[in-house]
Design a protein around this motif. Structure first.
Motif, PDB file in Angstrom:
ATOM      1  N   ARG A  35      67.241  54.641  63.340  1.00  0.00           N
ATOM      2  CA  ARG A  35      68.179  55.402  62.508  1.00  0.00           C
ATOM      3  C   ARG A  35      68.007  55.041  61.040  1.00  0.00           C
ATOM      4  N   TYR A  36      67.772  53.767  60.760  1.00  0.00           N
ATOM      5  CA  TYR A  36      67.546  53.341  59.377  1.00  0.00           C
ATOM      6  C   TYR A  36      66.333  54.065  58.785  1.00  0.00           C
ATOM      7  N   GLN A  37      65.248  54.132  59.539  1.00  0.00           N
ATOM      8  CA  GLN A  37      64.044  54.816  59.062  1.00  0.00           C
ATOM      9  C   GLN A  37      64.299  56.311  58.864  1.00  0.00           C
ATOM     10  N   LEU A  38      65.116  56.897  59.727  1.00  0.00           N
ATOM     11  CA  LEU A  38      65.421  58.320  59.580  1.00  0.00           C
ATOM     12  C   LEU A  38      66.229  58.581  58.308  1.00  0.00           C
ATOM     13  N   ARG A  39      67.112  57.650  57.941  1.00  0.00           N
ATOM     14  CA  ARG A  39      67.868  57.816  56.684  1.00  0.00           C
ATOM     15  C   ARG A  39      66.915  57.760  55.481  1.00  0.00           C
ATOM     16  N   ILE A  40      65.943  56.870  55.525  1.00  0.00           N
ATOM     17  CA  ILE A  40      64.956  56.786  54.438  1.00  0.00           C
ATOM     18  C   ILE A  40      64.126  58.070  54.391  1.00  0.00           C
ATOM     19  N   ALA A  41      63.704  58.546  55.555  1.00  0.00           N
ATOM     20  CA  ALA A  41      62.917  59.784  55.622  1.00  0.00           C
ATOM     21  C   ALA A  41      63.729  60.969  55.110  1.00  0.00           C
ATOM     22  N   ALA A  42      65.024  60.991  55.410  1.00  0.00           N
ATOM     23  CA  ALA A  42      65.882  62.077  54.925  1.00  0.00           C
ATOM     24  C   ALA A  42      65.965  62.047  53.401  1.00  0.00           C
ATOM     25  N   ARG A  43      66.035  60.863  52.820  1.00  0.00           N
ATOM     26  CA  ARG A  43      66.055  60.736  51.354  1.00  0.00           C
ATOM     27  C   ARG A  43      64.746  61.249  50.762  1.00  0.00           C
ATOM     28  N   ALA A  44      63.637  60.911  51.403  1.00  0.00           N
ATOM     29  CA  ALA A  44      62.330  61.396  50.935  1.00  0.00           C
ATOM     30  C   ALA A  44      62.278  62.922  51.019  1.00  0.00           C
ATOM     31  N   ARG A  45      62.800  63.455  52.102  1.00  0.00           N
ATOM     32  CA  ARG A  45      62.789  64.913  52.256  1.00  0.00           C
ATOM     33  C   ARG A  45      63.606  65.577  51.161  1.00  0.00           C
ATOM     34  N   GLU A  46      64.760  64.998  50.797  1.00  0.00           N
ATOM     35  CA  GLU A  46      65.572  65.546  49.704  1.00  0.00           C
ATOM     36  C   GLU A  46      64.762  65.631  48.423  1.00  0.00           C
ATOM     37  N   LEU A  47      64.060  64.549  48.100  1.00  0.00           N
ATOM     38  CA  LEU A  47      63.264  64.523  46.875  1.00  0.00           C
ATOM     39  C   LEU A  47      62.128  65.543  46.921  1.00  0.00           C
ATOM     40  N   VAL A  48      61.467  65.626  48.070  1.00  0.00           N
ATOM     41  CA  VAL A  48      60.359  66.583  48.211  1.00  0.00           C
ATOM     42  C   VAL A  48      60.894  68.013  48.121  1.00  0.00           C
ATOM     43  N   ASP A  49      62.035  68.266  48.734  1.00  0.00           N
ATOM     44  CA  ASP A  49      62.640  69.601  48.663  1.00  0.00           C
ATOM     45  C   ASP A  49      63.010  69.986  47.234  1.00  0.00           C
ATOM     46  N   GLN A  50      63.253  68.988  46.377  1.00  0.00           N
ATOM     47  CA  GLN A  50      63.585  69.243  44.965  1.00  0.00           C
ATOM     48  C   GLN A  50      62.327  69.400  44.113  1.00  0.00           C
ATOM     49  N   GLY A  51      61.159  69.309  44.754  1.00  0.00           N
ATOM     50  CA  GLY A  51      59.914  69.521  44.030  1.00  0.00           C
ATOM     51  C   GLY A  51      59.140  68.265  43.684  1.00  0.00           C
ATOM     52  N   THR A  52      59.606  67.116  44.115  1.00  0.00           N
ATOM     53  CA  THR A  52      58.897  65.864  43.846  1.00  0.00           C
ATOM     54  C   THR A  52      57.723  65.737  44.811  1.00  0.00           C
ATOM     55  N   PRO A  53      56.533  65.428  44.325  1.00  0.00           N
ATOM     56  CA  PRO A  53      55.403  65.207  45.242  1.00  0.00           C
ATOM     57  C   PRO A  53      55.722  64.045  46.197  1.00  0.00           C
ATOM     58  N   ILE A  54      55.211  64.126  47.408  1.00  0.00           N
ATOM     59  CA  ILE A  54      55.552  63.133  48.423  1.00  0.00           C
ATOM     60  C   ILE A  54      55.182  61.714  47.992  1.00  0.00           C
ATOM     61  N   GLU A  55      54.040  61.554  47.297  1.00  0.00           N
ATOM     62  CA  GLU A  55      53.645  60.221  46.837  1.00  0.00           C
ATOM     63  C   GLU A  55      54.687  59.656  45.872  1.00  0.00           C
ATOM     64  N   ALA A  56      55.148  60.499  44.953  1.00  0.00           N
ATOM     65  CA  ALA A  56      56.147  60.076  43.976  1.00  0.00           C
ATOM     66  C   ALA A  56      57.489  59.810  44.654  1.00  0.00           C
ATOM     67  N   ALA A  57      57.860  60.631  45.620  1.00  0.00           N
ATOM     68  CA  ALA A  57      59.121  60.444  46.341  1.00  0.00           C
ATOM     69  C   ALA A  57      59.127  59.091  47.044  1.00  0.00           C
ATOM     70  N   CYS A  58      58.024  58.753  47.681  1.00  0.00           N
ATOM     71  CA  CYS A  58      57.925  57.460  48.367  1.00  0.00           C
ATOM     72  C   CYS A  58      58.049  56.312  47.373  1.00  0.00           C
ATOM     73  N   ARG A  59      57.377  56.434  46.247  1.00  0.00           N
ATOM     74  CA  ARG A  59      57.427  55.370  45.230  1.00  0.00           C
ATOM     75  C   ARG A  59      58.835  55.230  44.657  1.00  0.00           C
ATOM     76  N   ILE A  60      59.499  56.344  44.409  1.00  0.00           N
ATOM     77  CA  ILE A  60      60.868  56.315  43.884  1.00  0.00           C
ATOM     78  C   ILE A  60      61.782  55.571  44.850  1.00  0.00           C
ATOM     79  N   ILE A  61      61.691  55.886  46.123  1.00  0.00           N
ATOM     80  CA  ILE A  61      62.560  55.254  47.119  1.00  0.00           C
ATOM     81  C   ILE A  61      62.267  53.764  47.224  1.00  0.00           C
ATOM     82  N   ILE A  62      60.997  53.399  47.187  1.00  0.00           N
ATOM     83  CA  ILE A  62      60.630  51.976  47.228  1.00  0.00           C
ATOM     84  C   ILE A  62      61.203  51.248  46.008  1.00  0.00           C
TER      85      ILE A  62
END
Length: 114
Positions: free
Chosen positions: A59-86
């Motif tokens: 569930r913890y990993q799914l919450r992180i993935a959901a945050r990444a999806r939010e960023l990607v849906d807003q137009g952030t490239p996936i690489e940048a979304a991952c770096r932002i979350i980290i």
């Protein structure tokens, strides 16, 4: 009648227990398995593997993935979304440690009289 198990942590309540298959995780997030694999490739989340080698998500990993999806849906490239979350996670941890040290420092200082 057998006694009930008294495990210290019940897997149903454990945020880190890898309970979800890749397909179920993707379905819950409204995304694709390829998106979850990409998050793993960018080292945002590392799912555990079942005995058969299948990815399993907590569930913890799914919450992180959901945050990444939010960023990607807003137009952030996936690489940048991952770096932002980290970086957000690192900042939160640093702030927690800083507050802990500040609290310890306040308690350790002797009182001065005026």
């Amino acid at each position: 009648m057998h006694p009930r198990s008294t495990r210290p942590v019940d897997n149903l309540d454990d945020d880190d227990y890898p309970a979800y298959t890749m397909g179920r995780a993707a379905e819950m997030l409204g995304t694709t398995p390829a998106f979850l694999r990409a998050l793993g490739e960018h080292r945002l989340i590392t799912p555990l593997r079942s005995q058969g080698g299948h990815r399993r998500y907590s569930r913890y990993q799914l919450r992180i993935a959901a945050r990444a999806r939010e960023l990607v849906d807003q137009g952030t490239p996936i690489e940048a979304a991952c770096r932002i979350i980290i970086l957000e996670d690192q900042l939160e941890e640093a702030q927690r440690i800083n507050e802990q040290l500040r609290t310890q420092g306040t308690q350790a200082q002797p009182k001065t009289s005026a």
